[in-house]
Write an enzyme that holds these catalytic residues in place. Sequence first.
Site, PDB file in Angstrom:
ATOM      1  N   HIS A   1      12.105   2.397   8.749  1.00 13.83           N
ATOM      2  CA  HIS A   1      11.792   3.816   8.507  1.00 13.83           C
ATOM      3  C   HIS A   1      12.718   4.724   9.334  1.00 13.83           C
ATOM      4  CE1 HIS A   1       7.443   2.231   7.868  1.00 13.83           C
ATOM      5  NE2 HIS A   1       7.910   2.543   6.678  1.00 13.83           N
TER       6      HIS A   1
ATOM      7  N   LYS B   1      -6.941   3.302   1.932  1.00 12.87           N
ATOM      8  CA  LYS B   1      -6.001   2.226   2.254  1.00 12.87           C
ATOM      9  C   LYS B   1      -6.385   1.430   3.506  1.00 12.87           C
ATOM     10  CE  LYS B   1      -1.333   2.107   0.598  1.00 12.87           C
ATOM     11  NZ  LYS B   1       0.088   2.328   0.907  1.00 12.87           N
TER      12      LYS B   1
ATOM     13  N   ARG C   1      14.367  -1.120  -0.601  1.00 13.03           N
ATOM     14  CA  ARG C   1      14.769  -2.377   0.029  1.00 13.03           C
ATOM     15  C   ARG C   1      15.187  -3.371  -1.044  1.00 13.03           C
ATOM     16  NH1 ARG C   1       9.231  -2.562   3.152  1.00 13.03           N
ATOM     17  NH2 ARG C   1       8.766  -1.964   1.030  1.00 13.03           N
TER      18      ARG C   1
ATOM     19  N   SER D   1       5.983  -2.671   7.146  1.00 17.54           N
ATOM     20  CA  SER D   1       4.884  -2.480   8.102  1.00 17.54           C
ATOM     21  C   SER D   1       3.885  -3.628   7.994  1.00 17.54           C
ATOM     22  CB  SER D   1       4.177  -1.154   7.848  1.00 17.54           C
ATOM     23  OG  SER D   1       5.041  -0.076   8.060  1.00 17.54           O
TER      24      SER D   1
HETATM   25  O1  PNS Z   1       4.489   3.982   2.585  1.00 14.63           O
HETATM   26  P1  PNS Z   1       3.888   3.918   1.220  1.00 14.63           P
HETATM   27  O2  PNS Z   1       2.434   3.511   1.302  1.00 14.63           O
HETATM   28  O3  PNS Z   1       4.679   3.055   0.280  1.00 14.63           O
HETATM   29  O4  PNS Z   1       3.944   5.418   0.618  1.00 14.63           O
HETATM   30  C1  PNS Z   1       3.441   5.733  -0.657  1.00 14.63           C
HETATM   31  C2  PNS Z   1       3.434   7.253  -0.896  1.00 14.63           C
HETATM   32  C3  PNS Z   1       2.683   7.979   0.203  1.00 14.63           C
HETATM   33  C4  PNS Z   1       4.846   7.763  -0.950  1.00 14.63           C
HETATM   34  C5  PNS Z   1       2.741   7.474  -2.281  1.00 14.63           C
HETATM   35  O5  PNS Z   1       1.541   6.759  -2.310  1.00 14.63           O
HETATM   36  C6  PNS Z   1       2.443   8.941  -2.593  1.00 14.63           C
HETATM   37  O6  PNS Z   1       3.341   9.722  -2.816  1.00 14.63           O
HETATM   38  N1  PNS Z   1       1.140   9.301  -2.592  1.00 14.63           N
HETATM   39  C7  PNS Z   1       0.693  10.669  -2.820  1.00 14.63           C
HETATM   40  C8  PNS Z   1      -0.100  10.815  -4.099  1.00 14.63           C
HETATM   41  C9  PNS Z   1       0.786  11.232  -5.249  1.00 14.63           C
HETATM   42  O7  PNS Z   1       1.492  12.228  -5.223  1.00 14.63           O
HETATM   43  N2  PNS Z   1       0.763  10.427  -6.308  1.00 14.63           N
HETATM   44  C10 PNS Z   1       1.551  10.651  -7.486  1.00 14.63           C
HETATM   45  C11 PNS Z   1       2.880   9.966  -7.353  1.00 14.63           C
HETATM   46  S1  PNS Z   1       3.182   9.041  -8.781  1.00 14.63           S
END
Ligand code: PNS
Length: 160
Positions: free
Chosen positions: A17, A41, A90, A128
């Site tokens: 990150h 989560k 990745r 993570s």
């Molecule tokens: O680190 P992560 O868990 O892979 O991050 C995922 C994240 C936070 C980027 C994604 O879950 C997100 O954007 N969530 C917010 C909800 C949202 O906007 N959903 C619509 C996107 S398709």
Amino acid sequence: MRVAIYPGSFDPVTYGHIDIIKRGANLFDKLIVAVLLNPAKRPLFSIQERIELLKEVTKDIPNVEVDYFDGLLVEYAKKVNASAIIKGLRMVSDFEYEFQMALVNKKLNPSVETIFLMTSAKYGYLSSSLVKEIAQFGGCLSEFVPDIVAERLMEKFKKS
Ligand code: PNS
């Protein structure tokens, strides 16, 4: 001013990150690292802990801010006047889900671009979840996370 968001769970922040944060901060005037508030989560670190660690490990990068959001990412982008979402890629396995999210976000708010940065080769394997697994079994974390994060991880698993 060009503002970008780097969203994620950051449970906890890793060197992978931090690599994306540094590179994203070089491309924009301001980069907001935005932690998703998602109790569903069941994260290991609370939102406060994750924000505190992110602030600590980015304190030397002047144009980085740390914040949190809930709800839709594109709504948050509008609120903070961000023109881009930065994501790290990745493996090929990341691609499908990331592509899907980028397309949905584009549909929801066409004015926000998703920009993918390829991971640096040395962090391609890092996540993570794997870091938590290594910590749980007492493995050495020094190649994966900053010392402060390693300490917090060890404290978590000592308690449980
Ligand atoms: O680190 P992560 O868990 O892979 O991050 C995922 C994240 C936070 C980027 C994604 O879950 C997100 O954007 N969530 C917010 C909800 C949202 O906007 N959903 C619509 C996107 S398709």
